[in-house]
Motif scaffolding. Sequence first.
Motif, PDB file in Angstrom:
ATOM      1  N   ARG A  16       0.798  -1.228   0.000  1.00 19.02           N
ATOM      2  CA  ARG A  16       0.000   0.000   0.000  1.00 19.02           C
ATOM      3  C   ARG A  16       0.830   1.277   0.000  1.00 19.02           C
ATOM      4  O   ARG A  16       0.358   2.324  -0.403  1.00 19.02           O
ATOM      5  CB  ARG A  16      -0.937   0.001   1.198  1.00 19.02           C
ATOM      6  CG  ARG A  16      -1.951  -1.109   1.078  1.00 19.02           C
ATOM      7  CD  ARG A  16      -2.949  -1.059   2.172  1.00 19.02           C
ATOM      8  NE  ARG A  16      -3.792  -2.238   2.017  1.00 19.02           N
ATOM      9  CZ  ARG A  16      -4.714  -2.587   2.854  1.00 19.02           C
ATOM     10  NH1 ARG A  16      -4.939  -1.849   3.917  1.00 19.02           N
ATOM     11  NH2 ARG A  16      -5.430  -3.660   2.651  1.00 19.02           N
ATOM     12  N   THR A  17       2.058   1.214   0.496  1.00 17.25           N
ATOM     13  CA  THR A  17       2.910   2.399   0.523  1.00 17.25           C
ATOM     14  C   THR A  17       4.272   2.042  -0.022  1.00 17.25           C
ATOM     15  O   THR A  17       4.660   0.887  -0.031  1.00 17.25           O
ATOM     16  CB  THR A  17       3.106   2.941   1.961  1.00 17.25           C
ATOM     17  OG1 THR A  17       3.747   1.941   2.731  1.00 17.25           O
ATOM     18  CG2 THR A  17       1.790   3.342   2.578  1.00 17.25           C
ATOM     19  N   GLY A  18       4.999   3.029  -0.457  1.00 19.35           N
ATOM     20  CA  GLY A  18       6.347   2.742  -0.933  1.00 19.35           C
ATOM     21  C   GLY A  18       6.938   3.913  -1.675  1.00 19.35           C
ATOM     22  O   GLY A  18       6.231   4.800  -2.141  1.00 19.35           O
ATOM     23  N   THR A  19       8.234   3.903  -1.781  1.00 21.32           N
ATOM     24  CA  THR A  19       8.969   4.929  -2.498  1.00 21.32           C
ATOM     25  C   THR A  19       9.976   4.239  -3.389  1.00 21.32           C
ATOM     26  O   THR A  19      10.688   3.345  -2.951  1.00 21.32           O
ATOM     27  CB  THR A  19       9.709   5.850  -1.507  1.00 21.32           C
ATOM     28  OG1 THR A  19       8.756   6.453  -0.652  1.00 21.32           O
ATOM     29  CG2 THR A  19      10.492   6.913  -2.248  1.00 21.32           C
ATOM     30  N   VAL A  20      10.020   4.646  -4.622  1.00 20.36           N
ATOM     31  CA  VAL A  20      10.999   4.086  -5.544  1.00 20.36           C
ATOM     32  C   VAL A  20      12.162   5.055  -5.630  1.00 20.36           C
ATOM     33  O   VAL A  20      11.980   6.240  -5.889  1.00 20.36           O
ATOM     34  CB  VAL A  20      10.384   3.873  -6.947  1.00 20.36           C
ATOM     35  CG1 VAL A  20      11.436   3.369  -7.915  1.00 20.36           C
ATOM     36  CG2 VAL A  20       9.211   2.907  -6.861  1.00 20.36           C
ATOM     37  N   VAL A  21      13.346   4.564  -5.404  1.00 22.27           N
ATOM     38  CA  VAL A  21      14.534   5.404  -5.477  1.00 22.27           C
ATOM     39  C   VAL A  21      15.384   4.887  -6.625  1.00 22.27           C
ATOM     40  O   VAL A  21      15.762   3.729  -6.658  1.00 22.27           O
ATOM     41  CB  VAL A  21      15.331   5.353  -4.158  1.00 22.27           C
ATOM     42  CG1 VAL A  21      16.591   6.191  -4.272  1.00 22.27           C
ATOM     43  CG2 VAL A  21      14.462   5.821  -3.013  1.00 22.27           C
ATOM     44  N   THR A  22      15.678   5.749  -7.576  1.00 22.12           N
ATOM     45  CA  THR A  22      16.492   5.352  -8.722  1.00 22.12           C
ATOM     46  C   THR A  22      17.868   5.989  -8.608  1.00 22.12           C
ATOM     47  O   THR A  22      18.067   6.931  -7.852  1.00 22.12           O
ATOM     48  CB  THR A  22      15.836   5.808 -10.039  1.00 22.12           C
ATOM     49  OG1 THR A  22      15.803   7.238 -10.055  1.00 22.12           O
ATOM     50  CG2 THR A  22      14.433   5.249 -10.171  1.00 22.12           C
ATOM     51  N   ALA A  23      18.794   5.502  -9.402  1.00 18.70           N
ATOM     52  CA  ALA A  23      20.145   6.070  -9.406  1.00 18.70           C
ATOM     53  C   ALA A  23      20.094   7.530  -9.826  1.00 18.70           C
ATOM     54  O   ALA A  23      20.815   8.367  -9.288  1.00 18.70           O
ATOM     55  CB  ALA A  23      21.042   5.271 -10.335  1.00 18.70           C
ATOM     56  N   ALA A  24      19.223   7.859 -10.774  1.00 15.49           N
ATOM     57  CA  ALA A  24      19.128   9.245 -11.233  1.00 15.49           C
ATOM     58  C   ALA A  24      18.624  10.159 -10.122  1.00 15.49           C
ATOM     59  O   ALA A  24      19.053  11.301 -10.001  1.00 15.49           O
ATOM     60  CB  ALA A  24      18.205   9.333 -12.443  1.00 15.49           C
ATOM     61  N   ALA A  25      17.735   9.635  -9.288  1.00 13.97           N
ATOM     62  CA  ALA A  25      17.163  10.456  -8.225  1.00 13.97           C
ATOM     63  C   ALA A  25      18.191  10.784  -7.155  1.00 13.97           C
ATOM     64  O   ALA A  25      18.112  11.823  -6.516  1.00 13.97           O
ATOM     65  CB  ALA A  25      15.970   9.746  -7.593  1.00 13.97           C
ATOM     66  N   ASP A  39      27.137  13.125  -1.815  1.00 16.19           N
ATOM     67  CA  ASP A  39      27.763  12.686  -0.568  1.00 16.19           C
ATOM     68  C   ASP A  39      27.006  11.442  -0.098  1.00 16.19           C
ATOM     69  O   ASP A  39      25.785  11.491   0.076  1.00 16.19           O
ATOM     70  CB  ASP A  39      27.669  13.799   0.477  1.00 16.19           C
ATOM     71  CG  ASP A  39      28.144  13.338   1.838  1.00 16.19           C
ATOM     72  OD1 ASP A  39      29.168  12.636   1.900  1.00 16.19           O
ATOM     73  OD2 ASP A  39      27.485  13.698   2.830  1.00 16.19           O
ATOM     74  N   PRO A  40      27.692  10.310   0.112  1.00 14.48           N
ATOM     75  CA  PRO A  40      26.990   9.076   0.502  1.00 14.48           C
ATOM     76  C   PRO A  40      26.158   9.219   1.763  1.00 14.48           C
ATOM     77  O   PRO A  40      25.069   8.672   1.846  1.00 14.48           O
ATOM     78  CB  PRO A  40      28.125   8.069   0.708  1.00 14.48           C
ATOM     79  CG  PRO A  40      29.282   8.615  -0.052  1.00 14.48           C
ATOM     80  CD  PRO A  40      29.120  10.107  -0.041  1.00 14.48           C
ATOM     81  N   LEU A  41      26.637   9.960   2.755  1.00 16.05           N
ATOM     82  CA  LEU A  41      25.868  10.102   3.997  1.00 16.05           C
ATOM     83  C   LEU A  41      24.586  10.893   3.787  1.00 16.05           C
ATOM     84  O   LEU A  41      23.538  10.548   4.320  1.00 16.05           O
ATOM     85  CB  LEU A  41      26.725  10.743   5.092  1.00 16.05           C
ATOM     86  CG  LEU A  41      27.862   9.874   5.612  1.00 16.05           C
ATOM     87  CD1 LEU A  41      28.663  10.616   6.669  1.00 16.05           C
ATOM     88  CD2 LEU A  41      27.334   8.569   6.179  1.00 16.05           C
ATOM     89  N   SER A  42      24.646  11.957   2.981  1.00 18.70           N
ATOM     90  CA  SER A  42      23.426  12.727   2.744  1.00 18.70           C
ATOM     91  C   SER A  42      22.437  11.911   1.919  1.00 18.70           C
ATOM     92  O   SER A  42      21.228  12.021   2.093  1.00 18.70           O
ATOM     93  CB  SER A  42      23.730  14.056   2.057  1.00 18.70           C
ATOM     94  OG  SER A  42      24.258  13.835   0.767  1.00 18.70           O
ATOM     95  N   THR A  43      22.933  11.081   1.033  1.00 24.69           N
ATOM     96  CA  THR A  43      22.055  10.207   0.248  1.00 24.69           C
ATOM     97  C   THR A  43      21.338   9.224   1.162  1.00 24.69           C
ATOM     98  O   THR A  43      20.137   9.008   1.044  1.00 24.69           O
ATOM     99  CB  THR A  43      22.871   9.442  -0.813  1.00 24.69           C
ATOM    100  OG1 THR A  43      23.490  10.382  -1.677  1.00 24.69           O
ATOM    101  CG2 THR A  43      21.979   8.525  -1.630  1.00 24.69           C
TER     102      THR A  43
END
Length: 116
Positions: A16-25, A39-43
């Motif tokens: 019912r919920t979810g977020t898709v995270v792509t490399a471009a995003a 920056d890996p930590l901010s990502t």
Amino acid sequence: MTRKKSAELDRRDFMRTGTVVTAAAIGGNVASGDQQAPDPLSTLKNLRLLDLSVAIEHQAPGELDKPWIRYTDHEQGGEQMKSIFNCDEDDLSFSEGCGWASEGLRVGSHTATHID
């Protein structure tokens, strides 16, 4: 209508919920020089992870081929060990006559969480 306890929720409620995270995003096309590498930590701070795992349950609702689980407790395991190893309860002294506990599973290839 009564509200279900969390353990009784539909096994597929996670859809019912979810977020898709792509490399471009999270970083764009770094190889082409369009953007600077993030920056890996901010990502990681902005990443939302969803646990999509589904446990295997005996006769689980929502499964086409119902999983079957045979539970063997320590007492039954002791009986198995005495039979297999031709020993007496006294030989299982460290476990006070008990043996292993185990689960025997019969499941289909698409039961619960899996990778195609």
